[in-house]
Design an enzyme around this catalytic site. Structure first.
Site, PDB file in Angstrom:
ATOM      1  N   TYR A 169      -1.833  -0.832  10.307  1.00  0.00           N
ATOM      2  CA  TYR A 169      -1.916  -1.042   8.856  1.00  0.00           C
ATOM      3  C   TYR A 169      -0.573  -0.686   8.216  1.00  0.00           C
ATOM      4  CZ  TYR A 169      -3.811  -0.770   4.077  1.00  0.00           C
ATOM      5  OH  TYR A 169      -4.049  -0.950   2.732  1.00  0.00           O
TER       6      TYR A 169
ATOM      7  N   SER B 270       0.881  -1.173   0.000  1.00  0.00           N
ATOM      8  CA  SER B 270       0.000   0.000   0.000  1.00  0.00           C
ATOM      9  C   SER B 270       0.911   1.214   0.000  1.00  0.00           C
ATOM     10  CB  SER B 270      -0.840  -0.016   1.281  1.00  0.00           C
ATOM     11  OG  SER B 270      -1.422   1.244   1.512  1.00  0.00           O
TER      12      SER B 270
HETATM   13  N1  LIG Z   1      -8.407  -0.132  -2.097  1.00  0.00           N
HETATM   14  C1  LIG Z   1      -7.340   0.562  -1.862  1.00  0.00           C
HETATM   15  O1  LIG Z   1      -7.308   1.782  -2.076  1.00  0.00           O
HETATM   16  C2  LIG Z   1      -6.084  -0.088  -1.342  1.00  0.00           C
HETATM   17  C3  LIG Z   1      -4.976   0.729  -1.165  1.00  0.00           C
HETATM   18  C4  LIG Z   1      -3.792   0.149  -0.707  1.00  0.00           C
HETATM   19  C5  LIG Z   1      -3.732  -1.194  -0.443  1.00  0.00           C
HETATM   20  N2  LIG Z   1      -4.843  -1.972  -0.609  1.00  0.00           N
HETATM   21  C6  LIG Z   1      -4.702  -3.388  -0.273  1.00  0.00           C
HETATM   22  O2  LIG Z   1      -5.216  -4.187  -1.305  1.00  0.00           O
HETATM   23  C7  LIG Z   1      -5.831  -5.358  -0.748  1.00  0.00           C
HETATM   24  C8  LIG Z   1      -7.271  -5.441  -1.228  1.00  0.00           C
HETATM   25  O3  LIG Z   1      -7.950  -4.263  -0.816  1.00  0.00           O
HETATM   26  P1  LIG Z   1      -9.458  -3.920  -1.271  1.00  0.00           P
HETATM   27  O4  LIG Z   1      -9.572  -2.455  -1.238  1.00  0.00           O
HETATM   28  O5  LIG Z   1      -9.805  -4.695  -2.482  1.00  0.00           O
HETATM   29  O6  LIG Z   1     -10.232  -4.509   0.000  1.00  0.00           O
HETATM   30  P2  LIG Z   1     -11.764  -5.031   0.137  1.00  0.00           P
HETATM   31  O7  LIG Z   1     -12.097  -4.948   1.587  1.00  0.00           O
HETATM   32  O8  LIG Z   1     -12.620  -4.293  -0.824  1.00  0.00           O
HETATM   33  O9  LIG Z   1     -11.632  -6.555  -0.304  1.00  0.00           O
HETATM   34  C9  LIG Z   1     -10.794  -7.417   0.452  1.00  0.00           C
HETATM   35  C10 LIG Z   1     -11.226  -8.851   0.284  1.00  0.00           C
HETATM   36  O10 LIG Z   1     -10.353  -9.645   1.129  1.00  0.00           O
HETATM   37  C11 LIG Z   1     -11.149 -10.563   1.877  1.00  0.00           C
HETATM   38  N3  LIG Z   1     -10.445 -10.881   3.135  1.00  0.00           N
HETATM   39  C12 LIG Z   1     -10.156 -10.041   4.160  1.00  0.00           C
HETATM   40  N4  LIG Z   1      -9.542 -10.724   5.143  1.00  0.00           N
HETATM   41  C13 LIG Z   1      -9.436 -12.015   4.718  1.00  0.00           C
HETATM   42  C14 LIG Z   1      -8.904 -13.200   5.303  1.00  0.00           C
HETATM   43  N5  LIG Z   1      -8.371 -13.203   6.537  1.00  0.00           N
HETATM   44  N6  LIG Z   1      -8.946 -14.346   4.587  1.00  0.00           N
HETATM   45  C15 LIG Z   1      -9.506 -14.367   3.352  1.00  0.00           C
HETATM   46  N7  LIG Z   1     -10.056 -13.284   2.755  1.00  0.00           N
HETATM   47  C16 LIG Z   1     -10.014 -12.127   3.445  1.00  0.00           C
HETATM   48  C17 LIG Z   1     -12.467  -9.837   2.112  1.00  0.00           C
HETATM   49  O11 LIG Z   1     -13.522 -10.747   2.391  1.00  0.00           O
HETATM   50  C18 LIG Z   1     -12.648  -9.119   0.768  1.00  0.00           C
HETATM   51  O12 LIG Z   1     -13.309  -9.928  -0.171  1.00  0.00           O
HETATM   52  C19 LIG Z   1      -5.673  -5.250   0.759  1.00  0.00           C
HETATM   53  O13 LIG Z   1      -4.529  -5.945   1.188  1.00  0.00           O
HETATM   54  C20 LIG Z   1      -5.491  -3.755   0.963  1.00  0.00           C
HETATM   55  O14 LIG Z   1      -4.796  -3.460   2.150  1.00  0.00           O
HETATM   56  C21 LIG Z   1      -6.009  -1.443  -1.046  1.00  0.00           C
END
Ligand SMILES: NC(=O)c1ccc[n+]([C@@H]2O[C@H](COP(=O)([O-])OP(=O)(O)OC[C@H]3O[C@@H](n4cnc5c(N)ncnc54)[C@H](O)[C@@H]3O)[C@@H](O)[C@H]2O)c1
Length: 263
Positions: free
Chosen positions: A158, A145
């Protein structure tokens, strides 16, 4: 020929957000998918969405909590049983925790963030790298991230977990590059997914749209990112078109993490 044609790709956290968007791009490019998530209902809906966009795609779904070592072993075994190999791994599942300054942050949430974001990523590497070593081929993308390269207000666990992901990425790259395995991480900024929508609700409960507008204003591009924009980057890093990038944490954030002050 498409760059992921008949490649076996495992994606964790695939039920929504960046995982689902990447699954759709990879299916379009011909990959055989293993989609992993702990939200069963959303995962089945995600499978339908992938099949609607790419009819005939091969999609295996596995319910697993990535913070549990046994569950990780199981999803790796299931992917191998189905496809006999694992070429690409998007180690994506993660949570944000809550928004609070460090002195007010509850330990239980701190531990949960570390369990999923750090141990979940570690277990994935631990069990998929040996498979890729046998093949002498693999492409891994870990979910860091901007919080893995910068501090972020009110999100210490985080940020700690995502810096750890960036560090683990560097180590895996050093240790397994000789086996034909390239390991990179992505560092998304604010991308419009359910996780970020939830964060905006916490930042401004009365007006989450105002929080979203503030984020867009602070970005050089004056907008948030879209999940499919991340999906395309990850699909490239999972393909053999990515041939000499290793150990990098690649920002996909409209340039925001380079700024100092207003843009
Ligand atoms: N969206 C953003 O802007 C952003 C920015 C930086 C990093 N990220 C990273 O990208 C990744 C995905 O983010 P997103 O925005 O798509 O999140 P989201 O919450 O929209 O989707 C995450 C998915 O992961 C699943 N999940 C969570 N914990 C889990 C576990 N212990 N076992 C199995 N599945 C699990 C959830 O059920 C969900 O389907 C994350 O690691 C997040 O930290 C996202």
């Amino acid at each position: 020929m498409s760059s992921l044609k008949d490649r076996s790709v495992v994606i964790t956290g695939a039920a929504m957000g960046l995982g689902l968007a990447t699954a759709k791009v990879c299916a379009e490019k011909g990959a055989n998918l293993t989609l992993v998530d702990f939200n069963e209902t959303a995962l089945e809906a995600a499978k339908e969405e992938v099949l609607k966009a790419t009819p005939g795609a091969r999609v295996l779904t596995i319910i697993a909590d990535v913070s549990k070592e046994e569950a990780v072993k199981n999803y790796v075994d299931a992917a191998l049983k189905e496809y006999s190999r694992i070429d690409g791994f998007y180690n994506n599942a993660g949570i944000e925790g809550r928004q609070a300054p460090v002195t007010e942050y509850d330990l239980a949430v701190f531990e949960k963030v570390i369990d999923i974001n750090l141990y979940g990523v570690y277990f994935g590497l631990r069990y998929i790298i040996p498979v890729m070593q046998k093949q002498q081929y693999g492409r891994i993308v870990n979910a860091a991230s901007v919080g893995g390269i910068r501090g972020v207000m009110n999100q210490m666990p985080y940020v700690a977990s995502k810096h750890a992901v960036s560090g683990m990425t560097k180590n895996a790259a050093l240790e397994y590059g000789r086996d034909g395995i390239l390991t990179n991480a992505i560092a998304p900024g604010a991308i419009l997914t359910p996780m970020v929508a939830e964060a905006f609700k916490q930042i401004n409960p009365a007006d989450p749209k105002a929080a979203e507008a503030d984020y867009a204003k602070a970005n050089p591009t004056k907008r948030l990112g879209l999940p499919e924009e991340v999906g395309k980057l990850v699909a490239f890093l999972l393909s053999d078109e990515c041939s000499y990038i290793n150990g990098q944490t690649i920002a996909i954030d409209g340039g925001q993490s380079n700024s100092y002050g207003n843009v």
